[in-house]
Every structure is written in C-alpha cells, then in structure tokens.
Design an enzyme around this catalytic site. Structure first.
Site, PDB file in Angstrom:
ATOM      1  N   ASP A 119      80.806  91.587  51.376  1.00  0.00           N
ATOM      2  CA  ASP A 119      81.528  92.862  51.466  1.00  0.00           C
ATOM      3  C   ASP A 119      81.755  93.328  52.898  1.00  0.00           C
ATOM      4  O   ASP A 119      81.935  94.523  53.138  1.00  0.00           O
ATOM      5  CB  ASP A 119      80.807  93.945  50.665  1.00  0.00           C
ATOM      6  CG  ASP A 119      81.727  95.101  50.302  1.00  0.00           C
ATOM      7  OD1 ASP A 119      82.925  94.853  50.079  1.00  0.00           O
ATOM      8  OD2 ASP A 119      81.255  96.252  50.244  1.00  0.00           O
ATOM      9  N   ASP A 157      85.284  89.594  45.419  1.00  0.00           N
ATOM     10  CA  ASP A 157      85.802  89.910  46.767  1.00  0.00           C
ATOM     11  C   ASP A 157      85.660  88.780  47.780  1.00  0.00           C
ATOM     12  O   ASP A 157      86.274  88.845  48.857  1.00  0.00           O
ATOM     13  CB  ASP A 157      85.123  91.153  47.376  1.00  0.00           C
ATOM     14  CG  ASP A 157      85.189  92.378  46.495  1.00  0.00           C
ATOM     15  OD1 ASP A 157      86.001  92.379  45.548  1.00  0.00           O
ATOM     16  OD2 ASP A 157      84.437  93.335  46.744  1.00  0.00           O
ATOM     17  N   ASP A 304      80.559 103.304  42.947  1.00  0.00           N
ATOM     18  CA  ASP A 304      81.178 102.383  43.891  1.00  0.00           C
ATOM     19  C   ASP A 304      80.559 102.498  45.280  1.00  0.00           C
ATOM     20  O   ASP A 304      80.737 101.617  46.113  1.00  0.00           O
ATOM     21  CB  ASP A 304      82.678 102.673  44.015  1.00  0.00           C
ATOM     22  CG  ASP A 304      83.436 102.353  42.743  1.00  0.00           C
ATOM     23  OD1 ASP A 304      83.135 101.337  42.107  1.00  0.00           O
ATOM     24  OD2 ASP A 304      84.336 103.130  42.385  1.00  0.00           O
TER      25      ASP A 304
END
Length: 330
Positions: A119, A157, A304
C-alpha cells in the site's frame, strides 16, 4: 469444534476497541467452527457465524437496539472474505474456517495481503519484511488450506500500485516474481481457486496497461483476476471493465467485489465515503460467462482508514456498517 474468536473482533463488539483496503494484518474476522444456521442452502460460500457483525447484533439486542440489530443481519448473514493477519501465522484462522466450511460443503473465502512494501506506506502500510518472509508466509497460508474448497484473492492493489507508479519501479521485478510464485504455490492445493487482484475501473482507466504486469505476475496460472476490492464502482461499470481486461488476457475470468457498491462511488472520496450501501449479495449466478462471482471481499463495516471519523484500517466500525445496511436496497 470450539469457536476461535479473534481478540480484536471480540473487543470491538464489547465496545473496548475502536469502531482499506481491508485490514492490513489485523485479522479482522473472527472465525467460528460451528456451522452457520443462517446460511442458505443455495449459497456456495461459507458464512462466519461469529463475525464482528454477528457479535454486534447480539450486543445491540442486549442493549435494546433491536431494529438496528435486525438491519445488521443484512451483513451478518452473507459470506465475506477473511483477511489473515500478515504479522502472525495465518494457519489457525484458515484451518478453523476451512474446517467449518467443509462441514457445510461450502467454499471459504480468503484474501492474501502481505506483499512487501504494501500500500505504498498509506492506510494499509506494512507487509512482509522481505521476499523470503513473504514466501514463508504464503507457504503457511497455502498449507493451511489443505484440500478444502477455498477461493483466494491475491494481494489487493499490488499490481495496480506498480502501474500507477506509487510503488517504486525498482520493486517491480521482485513483486511480480513473488506474485507469480504465490499463484503457483496456492494452486498446488487441489481445490483452491486464485484470483490475482487488478485494481478497479476508476484507478487504472486503460485496462491494457495492466496486461503486461498481470502476465508477469502469473495470472495465466491463476483462475483469473479480481476487481473493485474495497472500492465502490458499480457492477455494470466493473463488469464492462473486466470484460475488456479479460480480452487482453486471452479470455481470463474474473470476480468482482460488490460489498459496498450499492450506491456506487462518491466522487472524490474512496476512504469511508458516507452514504454508501451494500451491493449485490455474493453469488456465482452472474449472467456473464467470464464473470465467475460477485463477492464481498472487503468486509462491510470495517474501516478504510482514519478518515471521515473512522478507526484504523480494518477495524470494525459498527455505525458505518449500520449505514451500509440501512441504505441497502437488496
């Protein structure tokens, strides 16, 4: 078989813990060994009867919040993926879930989310310390699946962050190699399906840009790719995008995260946007041959990140969960 309830999940329901990508190594889901009495006979995926949502329902009932508890059944009664924590051995959670799912003849859903440099240091920063640590973690993950029916979404991701440049280019060769090795290792399990993550339509707008990195990351050996994980793009937009990407990958199949896309995205906001709703319930009846399933990959009600008043990424946030359920039209 006794219930194995993750400490954070239990604390959250008791009001002792606050409240993302779904949790970066927090181990957001509790896992129960008992069969779920609520699971539909037609539902192919396992429902965790001791999830944070299920525990929240019991707490609210004791507090007299019966209407809110009833609304939250819209989350608790549906299957959602488990995200085993990266910092610890994933085997206990996986073994408990697959044992319970096997008793019901269902498929357990998992997300493997521990890639190094995860991330780009944002809300879900972390991941394995290095390549060898990641290989060891994936090995434990795969071994714990055994011969059970399982579906694994691999590294949300990770590929898209290479394409958008957020992850430095010097990490690309190692990341693609690790992903390819992970696909191969997971596919050694006889009844495990693997979907390599490919971001969402609002992120990498030209799907052709993903073809090369996904290919180098081993998608040819996976069952397909996943889209919209932890995002809010509509089913229709994501389906069309998926078909375009599938064409570039020789017809590869895909799955879509529909957990929170019932009201679509809120322009300019991806982190705990208000006013969102639960989307299509998990199903393999998609009406599209290349689209294998709509799944709840992101666990509805888990934050989130620390935005819009939310707790840390992956922490259970009951009031946000209630909003998703209340806004749901399905």
């Amino acid at each position: 078989m006794p219930r194995l309830i993750h400490t954070l999940a239990a604390l959250a329901v008791l009001g002792l813990a606050a409240g993302c990508s779904s949790a970066p190594g927090i181990g957001e889901a509790s896992v129960a060994g008992a069969a779920s009495e609520k699971a539909s006979a037609a539902q192919p995926f396992w429902v965790d009867p001791a999830s944070s949502a299920a525990q929240q329902i019991e707490l609210w009932r004791r507090q007299g919040r019966t209407e809110d508890a009833a609304l939250l059944r819209r989350i608790a009664d549906e299957p959602a993926a488990l995200w085993p924590a990266g910092e610890i051995d994933p085997a206990p959670m996986i073994k408990a879930a697959t044992a319970s799912a096997s008793q019901e003849g269902r498929t357990a859903l998992f997300v493997a989310y521990d890639i190094p440099h995860r991330d780009c240091g944002q809300h879900s920063a972390g991941g394995a310390a290095d390549a060898d640590a990641y290989r060891a973690w994936i090995g434990k993950f795969a071994e714990a699946l055994g011969g059970a029916k399982a579906l694994v979404v691999l590294e949300p991701d990770a590929v898209a962050h290479l394409v958008d440049g957020c992850t430095p280019a010097e990490y690309a060769p190692e990341r693609e190699r690790l992903l390819s090795e992970a696909v191969t290792r997971l596919k050694q399990q006889p009844r495990t399906k693997v979907y390599l993550d490919a971001g969402n339509p609002a992120w990498i707008r030209e799907p052709d840009r993903l073809v090369g990195p996904l290919t180098r990351a081993g998608v040819a050996h996976a069952d397909g790719f996943s889209l919209n994980v932890s995002n809010f793009q509509t089913d229709e937009v994501t389906r069309k995008y998926g078909l375009r990407l599938s064409a570039g990958l020789g017809g590869k199949h895909f799955v879509v995260d529909s957990s929170r896309n019932g009201n679509g995205p809120l322009p300019g906001a991806w982190c705990n946007p208000p006013g969102r709703a639960l989307g299509t319930r998990p199903t393999t009846d998609t009406g599209e041959p290349s689209l294998d399933a709509y799944l709840w990959i992101k666990r509805p009600g888990e934050s989130d990140g620390t935005c819009e008043g939310g707790p840390d990424a992956g922490r259970w946030w009951p009031e946000y969960a209630l909003g998703l359920a209340a806004n749901s039209r399905r």
